[in-house]
Design a protein around this motif. Structure first.
Motif, PDB file in Angstrom:
ATOM      1  N   GLN A  32      17.954  19.791  78.789  1.00 25.30           N
ATOM      2  CA  GLN A  32      18.026  19.741  80.148  1.00 25.30           C
ATOM      3  C   GLN A  32      17.635  21.354  81.003  1.00 25.30           C
ATOM      4  N   THR A  33      17.600  22.295  80.409  1.00 22.91           N
ATOM      5  CA  THR A  33      17.167  23.309  80.795  1.00 22.91           C
ATOM      6  C   THR A  33      15.730  23.447  81.089  1.00 22.91           C
ATOM      7  N   TRP A  34      15.488  23.907  82.325  1.00 26.31           N
ATOM      8  CA  TRP A  34      14.052  23.860  82.838  1.00 26.31           C
ATOM      9  C   TRP A  34      13.508  25.291  82.797  1.00 26.31           C
ATOM     10  N   GLN A  35      12.382  25.369  82.087  1.00 24.86           N
ATOM     11  CA  GLN A  35      11.648  26.783  81.969  1.00 24.86           C
ATOM     12  C   GLN A  35      10.661  26.685  82.955  1.00 24.86           C
ATOM     13  N   SER A  36      10.505  28.049  83.421  1.00 27.96           N
ATOM     14  CA  SER A  36       9.231  28.173  84.444  1.00 27.96           C
ATOM     15  C   SER A  36       8.049  27.980  83.766  1.00 27.96           C
ATOM     16  N   ILE A  37       7.066  27.746  84.662  1.00 30.02           N
ATOM     17  CA  ILE A  37       5.815  27.732  84.367  1.00 30.02           C
ATOM     18  C   ILE A  37       5.213  28.920  83.368  1.00 30.02           C
ATOM     19  N   ASN A  38       5.494  29.912  83.935  1.00 29.60           N
ATOM     20  CA  ASN A  38       5.184  31.091  83.369  1.00 29.60           C
ATOM     21  C   ASN A  38       5.770  31.456  82.103  1.00 29.60           C
ATOM     22  N   ARG A  40       6.676  29.135  80.072  1.00 32.73           N
ATOM     23  CA  ARG A  40       6.190  28.154  78.957  1.00 32.73           C
ATOM     24  C   ARG A  40       4.896  28.595  78.645  1.00 32.73           C
ATOM     25  N   GLN A  41       4.095  28.972  79.399  1.00 32.30           N
ATOM     26  CA  GLN A  41       2.551  29.623  79.095  1.00 32.30           C
ATOM     27  C   GLN A  41       2.709  30.761  78.167  1.00 32.30           C
ATOM     28  N   ALA A  42       3.909  31.593  78.349  1.00 34.61           N
ATOM     29  CA  ALA A  42       3.941  32.548  77.446  1.00 34.61           C
ATOM     30  C   ALA A  42       4.435  32.342  75.969  1.00 34.61           C
ATOM     31  N   ASN A  43       5.389  31.261  76.131  1.00 31.71           N
ATOM     32  CA  ASN A  43       5.917  30.781  74.746  1.00 31.71           C
ATOM     33  C   ASN A  43       4.743  30.077  74.039  1.00 31.71           C
ATOM     34  N   LEU A  44       3.771  29.304  74.817  1.00 37.05           N
ATOM     35  CA  LEU A  44       2.856  28.431  74.259  1.00 37.05           C
ATOM     36  C   LEU A  44       1.738  29.472  73.308  1.00 37.05           C
ATOM     37  N   GLU A  45       1.516  30.205  73.983  1.00 35.50           N
ATOM     38  CA  GLU A  45       0.486  31.488  73.937  1.00 35.50           C
ATOM     39  C   GLU A  45       1.110  32.212  72.368  1.00 35.50           C
ATOM     40  N   MET A  46       2.316  32.585  72.547  1.00 37.33           N
ATOM     41  CA  MET A  46       2.992  33.196  71.561  1.00 37.33           C
ATOM     42  C   MET A  46       3.095  32.276  70.308  1.00 37.33           C
ATOM     43  N   ARG A  47       3.144  31.053  70.312  1.00 32.08           N
ATOM     44  CA  ARG A  47       3.184  29.922  69.339  1.00 32.08           C
ATOM     45  C   ARG A  47       1.826  29.818  68.502  1.00 32.08           C
ATOM     46  N   ILE A  48       0.855  29.902  69.421  1.00 36.56           N
ATOM     47  CA  ILE A  48      -0.640  29.892  68.980  1.00 36.56           C
ATOM     48  C   ILE A  48      -1.181  31.191  68.139  1.00 36.56           C
ATOM     49  N   ASN A  49      -0.479  32.451  68.641  1.00 36.56           N
ATOM     50  CA  ASN A  49      -0.966  33.560  68.157  1.00 36.56           C
ATOM     51  C   ASN A  49       0.049  33.676  66.786  1.00 36.56           C
ATOM     52  N   GLN A  50       1.050  33.241  66.612  1.00 35.51           N
ATOM     53  CA  GLN A  50       1.944  33.177  65.391  1.00 35.51           C
ATOM     54  C   GLN A  50       1.336  32.306  64.577  1.00 35.51           C
ATOM     55  N   GLY A  51       0.747  31.268  64.850  1.00 41.93           N
ATOM     56  CA  GLY A  51       0.200  30.304  64.029  1.00 41.93           C
ATOM     57  C   GLY A  51      -0.932  30.896  63.340  1.00 41.93           C
TER      58      GLY A  51
END
Length: 116
Positions: A32-38, A40-51
């Motif tokens: 139910q927690t909402w993440q800001s767009i920024n 979420r973008q940082a999280n997705l970029e971090m996950r791609i780099n980690q992969g």
């Protein structure tokens, strides 16, 4: 007698308010927690780099995911430039698209393709 009755009534009101305060202070569940767009973008970029670093994503998979990520960033910038800013419908659209990209990242990271 009147003082005792007032004190008892005051304690009853205070006791009934404590559980309500504790329930309101409890954190919301993760879904139910909402993440800001920024964020979420940082999280997705971090996950791609980690992969890439861990070998779970190949360079071509990462390039494709980054291309989709850049496309979402451009769409978000377009929504922000529009007259009223980001509306709730546009925010829901972005959330849906970010969720889909997050699912694709998760799938690509765990598809068990060997990247030697």
């Amino acid at each position: 007698m009147k003082k005792f009755t007032l004190m008892l009534a005051g304690l009853g009101i205070a006791a009934s308010a404590v559980p309500m305060t504790a329930a309101m202070a409890a954190p919301a569940p993760a879904y139910q927690t909402w993440q800001s767009i920024n964020s979420r973008q940082a999280n997705l970029e971090m996950r791609i780099n980690q992969g890439i670093r861990s070998g779970q994503l190949s360079r071509t998979e990462a390039a494709r995911l980054r291309s989709e990520f850049a496309s979402l960033n451009r769409l978000e910038a377009q929504y922000r430039r529009s007259r009223p800013g980001i509306t709730m419908a546009e925010r829901r659209d972005l959330d849906r698209r970010f969720n889909a990209l997050s699912s694709r990242i998760n799938y690509q990271k765990h598809d068990r393709e060997h990247r030697w």
